[in-house]
Design a protein around this motif. Structure first.
Motif, short mmCIF file in Angstrom:
data_model
loop_
_atom_site.label_atom_id
_atom_site.label_comp_id
_atom_site.label_asym_id
_atom_site.label_seq_id
_atom_site.Cartn_x
_atom_site.Cartn_y
_atom_site.Cartn_z
N VAL A 56 0.72 -1.10 -0.23
CA VAL A 56 0.16 -0.10 -0.13
C VAL A 56 0.71 1.18 0.32
CG1 VAL A 56 -1.42 1.55 1.44
CG2 VAL A 56 -2.10 -1.16 1.05
N GLY A 57 1.52 0.58 0.76
CA GLY A 57 3.59 2.45 1.27
C GLY A 57 3.22 2.81 -0.45
N ILE A 58 3.91 1.09 -1.15
CA ILE A 58 4.91 1.12 -2.08
C ILE A 58 3.60 2.00 -3.30
CG2 ILE A 58 5.73 0.16 -4.33
CD1 ILE A 58 6.86 -1.49 -1.92
N CYS A 59 2.78 1.88 -3.13
CA CYS A 59 2.15 2.14 -4.83
C CYS A 59 1.53 3.73 -4.09
CB CYS A 59 0.26 1.40 -4.30
SG CYS A 59 0.44 -0.22 -4.79
N GLU A 60 1.15 4.13 -2.98
CA GLU A 60 0.91 5.75 -2.46
C GLU A 60 2.38 6.26 -3.06
OE1 GLU A 60 -2.16 6.22 0.65
OE2 GLU A 60 -0.36 4.89 1.30
N THR A 61 3.65 6.39 -3.20
CA THR A 61 4.23 6.71 -3.36
C THR A 61 4.94 6.55 -4.63
OG1 THR A 61 5.87 5.08 -2.24
CG2 THR A 61 5.19 6.95 -1.16
N GLU A 62 4.82 5.72 -4.84
CA GLU A 62 5.56 5.29 -6.96
C GLU A 62 4.68 4.97 -7.68
OE1 GLU A 62 8.79 1.97 -6.81
OE2 GLU A 62 9.33 2.51 -4.38
N TYR A 63 3.56 4.62 -7.46
CA TYR A 63 2.15 4.76 -9.10
C TYR A 63 0.93 5.67 -8.21
CZ TYR A 63 5.11 0.58 -9.16
OH TYR A 63 6.30 -0.29 -9.41
N HIS A 64 0.60 6.26 -7.18
CA HIS A 64 0.19 7.34 -7.27
C HIS A 64 -1.24 6.63 -6.94
CE1 HIS A 64 3.33 10.12 -7.51
NE2 HIS A 64 3.83 9.06 -9.07
N PHE A 65 -1.65 5.65 -6.30
CA PHE A 65 -3.19 5.58 -5.60
C PHE A 65 -3.12 4.55 -4.73
CE2 PHE A 65 -1.87 1.28 -7.86
CZ PHE A 65 -2.81 -0.10 -6.72
N HIS A 66 -3.81 4.16 -4.06
CA HIS A 66 -4.10 3.63 -2.86
C HIS A 66 -4.94 2.31 -3.26
CE1 HIS A 66 -5.16 2.88 1.25
NE2 HIS A 66 -3.93 4.06 2.02
N PRO A 67 -4.50 1.03 -2.48
CA PRO A 67 -5.02 0.13 -3.59
C PRO A 67 -6.67 -0.21 -2.84
CG PRO A 67 -3.06 -0.27 -3.03
CD PRO A 67 -2.99 0.62 -2.28
N GLU A 68 -6.53 -0.04 -1.42
CA GLU A 68 -8.01 -0.03 -0.37
C GLU A 68 -8.96 0.70 -1.10
OE1 GLU A 68 -6.22 -2.42 3.50
OE2 GLU A 68 -6.43 -0.06 3.40
N GLN A 69 -8.56 2.61 -1.30
CA GLN A 69 -9.64 3.08 -1.84
C GLN A 69 -9.74 3.10 -2.81
OE1 GLN A 69 -7.74 7.30 -0.23
NE2 GLN A 69 -7.76 6.21 2.36
N ASP A 70 -8.87 3.13 -3.60
CA ASP A 70 -8.68 3.47 -5.32
C ASP A 70 -9.03 2.14 -5.74
OD1 ASP A 70 -8.22 5.60 -5.27
OD2 ASP A 70 -6.29 5.46 -5.37
N GLY A 71 -9.05 0.53 -4.84
CA GLY A 71 -9.33 -0.62 -5.85
C GLY A 71 -8.20 -0.82 -7.28
N GLU A 72 -9.12 -2.49 -7.56
CA GLU A 72 -7.97 -2.75 -8.70
C GLU A 72 -8.23 -2.14 -10.05
OE1 GLU A 72 -10.95 -6.24 -7.09
OE2 GLU A 72 -9.94 -4.74 -6.15
N LEU A 73 -9.70 -2.39 -10.03
CA LEU A 73 -10.41 -1.48 -11.47
C LEU A 73 -9.04 -0.15 -11.82
CD1 LEU A 73 -11.71 -1.79 -13.14
CD2 LEU A 73 -13.26 -0.64 -12.97
N THR A 74 -9.07 0.48 -10.77
CA THR A 74 -7.94 2.09 -11.03
C THR A 74 -6.48 1.24 -11.36
OG1 THR A 74 -9.96 3.42 -9.51
CG2 THR A 74 -7.63 4.24 -10.05
#
Length: 772
Positions: free
Chosen positions: A219-237
């Protein structure tokens, strides 16, 4: 090698059997009482498409109840695609071997599978009959990975929790050290791109098996490197961002391209992403799916056109869709029609001209130069893996553009033979001309058509100098007549008016030619007759025969197309053995080609009272009366008159595959010569023959007859490859020796090879390590 590949190899090896004493197992049964392997099922099924699972009915995931599994194994469910060349594997989570063994106490839900244990085999640990646990597979040197795994509870728990990641790891990366919990945890925390793709592939399964620390790290890596939040935005995003391939997501996309088969459910997620007008189908599967649907509609529409217009339209469709074969969706079998379209376009181009010539030789020259490709691509189109509905579509298109061309070309050839004569009557027989004094093996392959010989010649590259020539088959182009004409003993044969079924007789005796007389006359000529697997003595000449192309054509019909490469690979393997044994020249010959039509050949009437013998493409006419069809003389006696079916018609109904007629495909046969260009050592004067092989545990006891001392024995996995040796070489003493095999090879297939002091193969025999 990745552990998942090793696992697949070992599970499949369970189906190895001794063909001399057993029939092929119908199924491999994999029990897993503790359900340890269940978490890796998507990965297991991606690596082993033949794997089906006992469970709730979900045929799209190859999962279902026992009765459904029984139907799949028996091949009676047309909607379930199973690899034709693999033994089905049935995974039984929650059950052990004795649940099936005790049939009276067997659960009702399992009983339909109980009888498969007698027609199949088990993937079991050693000879103890126990389930293969994950730990046993990882640590075992006999059928496993041979790793050093700690036995403490924490390590064992983490190992099972991260099983898919463990299986995706290379064995070399995990070997030569003690593996503990920390080592397994590193597998899941050291590669965030893999974690991201794994989560997108199956988010629920990942959340269930991942530790909280691993999930939070992602989750932390996605927020900083891929600019999305897996739990809040989901896999479709995440799927939308992956298709857009912007910034850091380009690296994720490239990883997906490199390992797309490891994420079998991810394409279905990406299909949900809607593409805008400027999007590229290379990264949007929805665009590819739309293009496939449109291509299917367009191809179906062609069935209403005449052949010329259909060919033109196929070329236009190829220009439009060819780019899609470079997309990952094609590699993932999500674009089957664009794959087969390539072959249809080649056929459309090659069949635009129903060629002819001034005589049969000129037609043959044109066919050898280019037109054989029409037949080759027709086979490739028929062999392309498609659903039954799409197979029917392709067969319909071939019937529209290929069959009329084949019929027209054949009628042109027949017309030229009628006016100019059949060239095979007075020409040199290339299959029997100018044999070498010694060191030549004549290798007969039944039904090797010229276009398939082109494939074979390509596969033989690297064995030596390859030369592909052509020859004219003896008429009619059936095995009984044409095979006899290409044997080295053809001069001992004749044809009598009383001969039946196109079989010639002995010239000096009123007896039918048979395999007995072939062997007898070869021996009188000083030639060897090589049995299957025999290497012979390269100091003289030899005849051998192999290959089941014609047999499979008669039995399987259109399904022959999908078997061609496998059958040719068997010929290549035999040629490799001969080269390794020191043969300086191999001449591959055949008796006839064949016709294969996408729809059954049109039947033409030939009254029975006019015929002595009637086959599909030819018939012997009584007293040489006029049958109304083109008639030619029998190769072995021209006084016997044979009627030929016109074009690609047949005297029998329902024939897709046949031969015996008068066409380039049936009559213009290949001759392939392989000259061994490697440094030629003196031909060994030593000969050897294996008398007996017996196993005592993992010790192979050998007995052989040799003409001299110095013969060595060794076990190999490939008879001609010294690098595949699994034992040390040992000399025979009084014709005997023993070879000790490491337990890691127990139960695997091997070949016992006898060598001279130069390393030449003198004899070989297949065996099963540890006993048969």
């Amino acid at each position: 090698m990745k552990l998942i590949d090793l696992l697949a190899q070992e599970v499949r090896a369970s189906a190895v059997y001794n063909s001399n004493a057993q029939v092929a197992p119908k199924v491999i049964l994999w029990t897993d009482k503790l359900r340890q392997w269940e978490s890796a099922l998507p990965l297991l099924q991606a690596a082993m498409p033949e794997l089906i699972v006992l469970g709730d009915y979900a045929p799209e995931r190859k999962t279902g109840p026992a009765i459904w599994i029984k139907c799949v194994v028996e091949g009676v469910l047309p909607g379930v695609e199973m690899p034709a060349d693999r033994t089905p594997i049935v995974y039984l989570p929650g059950y052990e071997r004795r649940d099936l063994r005790a049939i009276s106490a067997c659960p009702e839900s399992l009983k339909p599978l109980a009888e498969l244990q007698y027609r199949g085999c088990w993937w079991i640990y050693s000879n103890a009959g126990r389930d293969w646990t994950v730990n046993a597979f990882l640590v075992s040197n006999n059928g496993g990975a041979g790793l050093d795994v700690a036995k403490d509870d924490k390590t064992q728990q983490v190992m099972l929790r991260v099983l898919p990641e463990v299986l995706e790891s290379a064995r070399d990366d995990l070997s030569n050290r003690r593996l503990e919990a920390a080592d397994f945890n590193k597998l899941v925390s050291s590669d965030p791109v893999r974690d991201l793709l794994s989560w997108m592939n199956d988010s629920q399964a990942c959340r269930e098996r991942w530790e909280s620390s691993r999930w939070q790290a992602l989750v932390g890596i996605c927020e900083t490197e891929y600019h999305f939040h897996p739990e809040q935005d989901g896999e479709l995003t995440a799927a939308e961002l992956l298709c857009q391939r912007q910034g850091a997501w380009e690296g994720v996309w490239q990883r997906f391209l490199e390992s797309c088969t490891h994420y079998p459910q991810l394409p279905q997620l990406l299909l949900k992403v809607q593409a805008d007008l400027a999007a590229s189908g290379a990264s949007y599967p929805s665009i590819n799916a739309s293009e496939e649907q449109q291509l299917e509609r367009d191809l179906n529409g062609l069935l209403q056109l005449d052949p010329a217009k259909a060919r033109l339209s196929i070329g236009q469709l190829e220009s439009r869709h060819a780019e899609r074969r470079n997309w990952v969706w094609h590699a993932l079998a999500m674009a089957p029609l664009v794959g087969v379209l390539e072959h249809l376009a080649e056929i459309a181009n090659a069949t635009s001209n129903t060629f002819s010539g001034t005589d049969p030789e000129e037609m043959a020259s044109q066919y050898r130069e280019s037109y054989w490709r029409a037949d080759d691509h027709a086979l490739r189109a028929l062999a392309y893996p498609l659903s039954p509905g799409l197979q029917a579509l392709v067969q319909g298109l071939l019937d529209l553009i290929y069959t009329p061309w084949l019929d027209g070309v054949t009628r042109n050839f027949q017309s030229l033979v009628r006016s100019k004569g059949y060239p095979g009557i007075d020409q040199v027989n290339e299959a029997t001309a100018e044999y070498a004094v010694a060191g030549e093996a004549v290798f007969f392959v039944d039904g090797l058509r010229f276009d398939t010989a082109q494939r074979l010649a390509a596969k033989l590259q690297g064995l030596g100098e390859i030369q592909l020539d052509s020859n004219w088959a003896a008429l009619p182009s059936v095995t009984a007549t044409a095979k006899a004409a290409v044997t080295p003993v053809h001069d001992r044969l004749t044809g009598r008016l009383t001969d039946r079924d196109f079989e010639p007789s002995l010239a000096d005796d009123d007896k039918d030619f048979s395999s007995h007389y072939l062997r007898k006359f070869l021996n009188e000529k000083g030639w060897q007759y090589l049995e299957e697997g025999g290497a012979g003595d390269p100091a003289s000449n030899a005849w051998l025969q192999s290959g089941d192309i014609d047999k499979e054509g008669h039995v399987k019909g259109l399904k022959l197309a999908a078997r061609i490469d496998t059958l040719l690979d068997e010929v290549v393997e035999r040629a490799e053995e001969l080269i390794a044994a020191g043969w300086r020249k191999i001449r591959i010959v055949t008796d006839h080609g064949w016709i294969l039509t996408p729809r059954p050949m049109s039947k033409v009437d030939l009254p029975k009272h006019l015929t002595e013998t009637r086959w599909g493409r030819c018939a012997v006419i009584k007293d040489s009366v006029d049958s109304g069809y083109q008639q030619v003389g029998w190769y072995w006696n021209s006084a016997v008159s044979i009627a030929m079916a016109p074009g690609v018609c047949s005297f029998k109904a329902g024939q897709n595959y046949d031969h015996g007629g008068l066409s380039l495909q049936e009559c213009m046969t290949p001759v392939i010569q392989i000259r061994n260009t490697k440094a030629v050592t003196a031909v060994s004067a030593v000969t050897a023959a294996l008398s007996d092989i017996r196993w005592l545990g993992l010790t192979c006891k050998i007995q052989a007859k040799t003409t001299a001392e110095g013969v060595l024995a060794v076990l190999r996995t490939h008879p001609a490859d010294p690098d595949s040796e699994i034992t040390k070489r040992k000399p025979l003493k009084d014709g005997k020796c023993s070879l000790l095999v490491d337990d890691q090879f127990e139960g695997s297939s091997a070949v016992l090879v006898l060598l001279d002091d130069q390393g030449n193969v003198l004899a070989k025999k297949p065996t099963l390590v540890g006993g048969e």
